[in-house]
Each structure stands twice: as structure tokens, then as C-alpha cells.
Design a protein around this motif. Structure first.
Motif, PDB file in Angstrom:
ATOM      1  N   GLU A 262       5.142  -0.994  -8.912  1.00  0.00           N
ATOM      2  CA  GLU A 262       5.918   0.238  -9.064  1.00  0.00           C
ATOM      3  C   GLU A 262       5.479   1.281  -8.031  1.00  0.00           C
ATOM      4  N   GLU A 263       4.286   1.111  -7.467  1.00  0.00           N
ATOM      5  CA  GLU A 263       3.798   1.978  -6.391  1.00  0.00           C
ATOM      6  C   GLU A 263       4.108   1.354  -5.027  1.00  0.00           C
ATOM      7  N   LEU A 264       3.851   0.047  -4.932  1.00  0.00           N
ATOM      8  CA  LEU A 264       4.065  -0.639  -3.651  1.00  0.00           C
ATOM      9  C   LEU A 264       5.496  -0.468  -3.156  1.00  0.00           C
ATOM     10  N   ALA A 265       6.446  -0.428  -4.102  1.00  0.00           N
ATOM     11  CA  ALA A 265       7.852  -0.364  -3.719  1.00  0.00           C
ATOM     12  C   ALA A 265       8.176   0.926  -2.982  1.00  0.00           C
ATOM     13  N   TYR A 266       7.291   1.922  -3.102  1.00  0.00           N
ATOM     14  CA  TYR A 266       7.559   3.208  -2.450  1.00  0.00           C
ATOM     15  C   TYR A 266       6.510   3.520  -1.392  1.00  0.00           C
ATOM     16  N   ARG A 267       5.985   2.459  -0.801  1.00  0.00           N
ATOM     17  CA  ARG A 267       5.076   2.529   0.348  1.00  0.00           C
ATOM     18  C   ARG A 267       3.736   3.149   0.002  1.00  0.00           C
ATOM     19  N   ARG A 268       3.412   3.233  -1.288  1.00  0.00           N
ATOM     20  CA  ARG A 268       2.054   3.629  -1.645  1.00  0.00           C
ATOM     21  C   ARG A 268       1.194   2.372  -1.712  1.00  0.00           C
ATOM     22  N   ASP A 269      -0.131   2.559  -1.869  1.00  0.00           N
ATOM     23  CA  ASP A 269      -1.014   1.403  -1.709  1.00  0.00           C
ATOM     24  C   ASP A 269      -1.130   0.536  -2.968  1.00  0.00           C
ATOM     25  N   GLY A 270      -0.562   1.003  -4.080  1.00  0.00           N
ATOM     26  CA  GLY A 270      -0.610   0.174  -5.284  1.00  0.00           C
ATOM     27  C   GLY A 270      -1.955   0.202  -5.994  1.00  0.00           C
ATOM     28  N   GLU A 271      -2.883   1.059  -5.520  1.00  0.00           N
ATOM     29  CA  GLU A 271      -4.204   1.168  -6.148  1.00  0.00           C
ATOM     30  C   GLU A 271      -4.153   2.185  -7.297  1.00  0.00           C
ATOM     31  N   PRO A 272      -4.968   2.065  -8.315  1.00  0.00           N
ATOM     32  CA  PRO A 272      -5.891   0.949  -8.531  1.00  0.00           C
ATOM     33  C   PRO A 272      -5.135  -0.324  -8.918  1.00  0.00           C
ATOM     34  N   VAL A 273      -5.735  -1.466  -8.531  1.00  0.00           N
ATOM     35  CA  VAL A 273      -5.115  -2.733  -8.898  1.00  0.00           C
ATOM     36  C   VAL A 273      -5.165  -2.879 -10.422  1.00  0.00           C
ATOM     37  N   LEU A 274      -4.223  -3.617 -10.951  1.00  0.00           N
ATOM     38  CA  LEU A 274      -4.089  -3.753 -12.405  1.00  0.00           C
ATOM     39  C   LEU A 274      -4.233  -5.211 -12.820  1.00  0.00           C
ATOM     40  N   PRO A 275      -4.774  -5.449 -14.022  1.00  0.00           N
ATOM     41  CA  PRO A 275      -4.782  -6.830 -14.516  1.00  0.00           C
ATOM     42  C   PRO A 275      -3.343  -7.315 -14.734  1.00  0.00           C
ATOM     43  N   LEU A 276      -3.105  -8.550 -14.312  1.00  0.00           N
ATOM     44  CA  LEU A 276      -1.799  -9.185 -14.499  1.00  0.00           C
ATOM     45  C   LEU A 276      -1.996 -10.386 -15.429  1.00  0.00           C
ATOM     46  N   TYR A 277      -1.097 -10.524 -16.385  1.00  0.00           N
ATOM     47  CA  TYR A 277      -1.202 -11.605 -17.376  1.00  0.00           C
ATOM     48  C   TYR A 277       0.033 -12.485 -17.315  1.00  0.00           C
TER      49      TYR A 277
END
Lengths: 215, 115
Positions: free
Chosen positions: B67-82
Motif C-alpha cells: 500500500e506504500e510501494l504503490a505510491y513510490r514510498r519505500d514500503g518500510e517498515p516491512v510487515l509479516p506476510l502470512y
């Protein structure tokens, strides 16, 4: 030999080969096509990438075929330790075979007598391109994407695959960073085959889960 | 709604955990519910799973927030994916014992018994 085959077209507007002329592509560019051309030209003009590098990258993607995935499955069939590593970390297992999967995070799921796996991406068309090449058009269709999570057994039946009631169907919706490879069951009739021969019966559809290998 | 479908215990750790990132809140086998919210823009939680209850099949690791990466932000902090497993019967009312596994980020999940 223009007339020794079945015709489902009429004979108006035939080309020199006596087949119908293909329609000219005179339609205006779509928004996405215009965007692609604009971005590509800007990248070249600004020196970010050369035209040759872009062409080389396209060629690299085009060179990926399901044969890569078939090699991985054949190895898993013949080497139980490799199969265990493949199921633990699919990307690492591919690299071990010299197959460079770049950033691909591969989850391998194994078909058994009790479970049949099938892969879909309901959000778009996520697909393990680095291992299987480009996805088939039907994989990107709304019908496949919506129906596979709603009525997987009927979808599989339309592909010619009837899953017995004693086997659980596990649908994998590829919604984020993982990509999926189905490891089919090795046919009993292929006992004793070497890896190369085994790879020959592992089709793209088997690795998506809409078919099973046949001998 | 029935009990969420069973998951087989995995014999190995998730391969893509990021050192230093927040430890995953849910363990394999945990019953979780997908939140009913909506992100204002790009999101990778399928609409058909909103409000549905399933069981964690595995922790995939830590990944940048789409949801952050899509708007050219870095996507941090990384999140657990299940990967979360749902019963078709729970989603659609029928479906034999068949299941759907989908990848869901942690901020979309709450405990299955949350009010």
C-alpha cells in the motif's frame, strides 16, 4: 495446397496464400501502449537504459519457458532430498539447479493422493514468469480468476481434469509476494524414467494445477 | 460457520524473515480474521476475504507494504506476510472440504476471537 484443408472462412478478400488477409492494426494506441512508448523513449533519451538493453531484457523474458519448471519438477521426482529443499524454499532450490529466478519467492506445493493444488491470482495475473515464462491468456481472464476461487472443481473439469471426491482441492490465490509452482504426482507408468524424460511430461498446465501429467 | 480448515505443521522455518523486523504476531495454526477495512488506494487483500475467518498456514516472512510501494514510498517498515487458509464452504456456503490459501499482510489480520 490451398484447398486440402477444412475451411471455416469464406473466400472474399484472400491474400496471396489464399488465406484471409489479417486485419491491419490501424486502431489508435491504447493508453497503456502510449504510456509504455513514452516511458521507454524517456529512459533511452535520459540515458537510464539503452534501446539495446531494453531489447535484451525483453529477449531474456521471452526465453523463459515452462521447460525450466519441468526440470525442477523432474528433479524433485527423482531426488527426495531436493524435493524437501524445494518445498522448504523454492527459490533457493531453483538456484541450486542453476536456474536464476531473480527476486522470485517461490512456494512449491505438492500434489498427493489426498490433495490437489491449483494456482490463481484473483487480483491480477501474478505468475512465476522466471520459471514458467509468460502466463497463458486464460490465466489472466476474469472468468478463470473469479471462478477458480468460487467453483474450482467445475473449472478443473472444464480443463478435462476431474478431481475425485476423496481428494481435497487446495486453491492458492497468489495475492502478494509469493509465486507458486505445483509439483504434480509422478505417474506410476513413468517409474524408472530419467530426469530428462520425466521433464518431457511436465507441462505448463500441470505446474499451474489445471492438468496432471499423462504418459 | 465451521471450524477453520486444518493446516499441516511445517518442518522448516519461514525462509524470508528479515532480521530486526517486528516478530510475527501470529503462529501457524492460529485462527485469524481478515479486517473489514479498506485502504484508500492500492491494496492486496482480496475483497472476497474481508471479514472472513481462516487459519494461518505459514509465515512467509517480512515484505514491504504494497500500500506504500504503490505510491513510490519505500514500503518500510516491512510487515509479516502470512498464507491464511479458508474453507470454501465458509466463503460460499458449499465447497466440499476444499480450501483457498491467500497471502495476507499482518495489518489486515486480527485474532479470530476478537470482538
Amino acid at each position: 495446397m490451398p484447398h486440402d484443408h477444412h475451411h471455416d472462412h469464406d473466400h472474399r478478400g484472400l491474400g496471396p496464400s489464399s488465406h484471409p488477409c489479417r486485419a491491419d492494426q490501424d486502431a489508435p494506441l491504447t493508453e497503456a501502449q502510449r504510456l509504455e512508448i513514452a516511458v521507454r523513449e524517456l529512459l533511452v533519451e535520459k540515458g537510464v537504459a539503452t534501446a539495446a538493453e531494453i531489447a535484451a531484457q525483453i529477449a531474456r523474458m521471452d526465453a523463459r519457458t515452462p521447460a525450466l519448471g519441468a526440470q525442477v519438477v523432474a528433479r524433485a521426482w527423482t531426488d527426495p532430498a531436493f524435493k524437501a529443499r524445494l518445498l522448504a524454499d523454492g527459490s533457493a532450490a531453483c538456484r541450486e539447479m542453476g536456474i536464476e529466478v531473480d527476486a522470485l519467492k517461490l512456494v512449491a506445493v505438492e500434489n498427493t493422493e489426498a490433495e490437489h493444488n491449483v494456482v490463481v491470482c484473483t487480483l491480477c495475473s501474478c505468475y512465476p514468469r522466471n520459471l514458467l515464462g509468460l502466463p497463458p491468456d486464460w490465466y489472466k481472464s476474469r472468468a478463470y480468476r473469479s471462478r477458480t476461487v468460487r467453483e474450482p472443481r467445475r473449472v478443473l473439469a472444464e480443463f478435462g481434469l476431474t478431481v475425485p471426491g476423496t481428494t481435497t482441492v487446495r486453491v492458492h490465490d497468489s495475492t502478494a509476494d509469493m509465486r507458486y509452482l505445483v509439483v504434480p504426482r509422478r505417474p506410476d507408468a513413468a517409474a524408472g524414467w530419467d530426469e530428462e524424460r520425466l521433464a518431457g511430461i511436465v507441462t505448463r498446465d500441470c505446474m499451474i494445477g489445471v492438468a496432471v501429467p499423462s504418459v | 460457520m465451521g471450524e477453520p480448515p486444518a493446516v499441516a505443521p511445517r518442518a522448516f522455518d519461514p525462509p524470508y524473515l528479515a532480521p530486526g523486523a517486528a516478530a510475527p504476531r501470529f503462529a501457524p495454526g492460529a485462527v485469524v480474521r481478515v479486517k473489514r477495512g479498506a485502504a484508500p488506494g492500492h491494496m492486496r487483500t482480496p475483497w472476497y476475504l474481508r471479514g472472513r475467518t481462516g487459519r494461518v498456514e505459514r509465515v512467509c516472512g517480512h515484505f514491504a507494504n504494497p500500500e506504500e510501494l504503490a505510491y513510490r514510498r519505500d514500503g518500510e517498515p516491512v510487515l509479516p506476510l502470512y498464507r491464511v487458509r479458508f474453507a470454501l464452504a465458509d466463503l460460499w456456503g458449499d465447497g466440499d472440504g476444499d480450501t483457498i490459501d491467500a497471502e495476507i499482510f499482518e495489518h489486515w489480520l486480527e485474532p479470530g476471537d476478537a470482538p
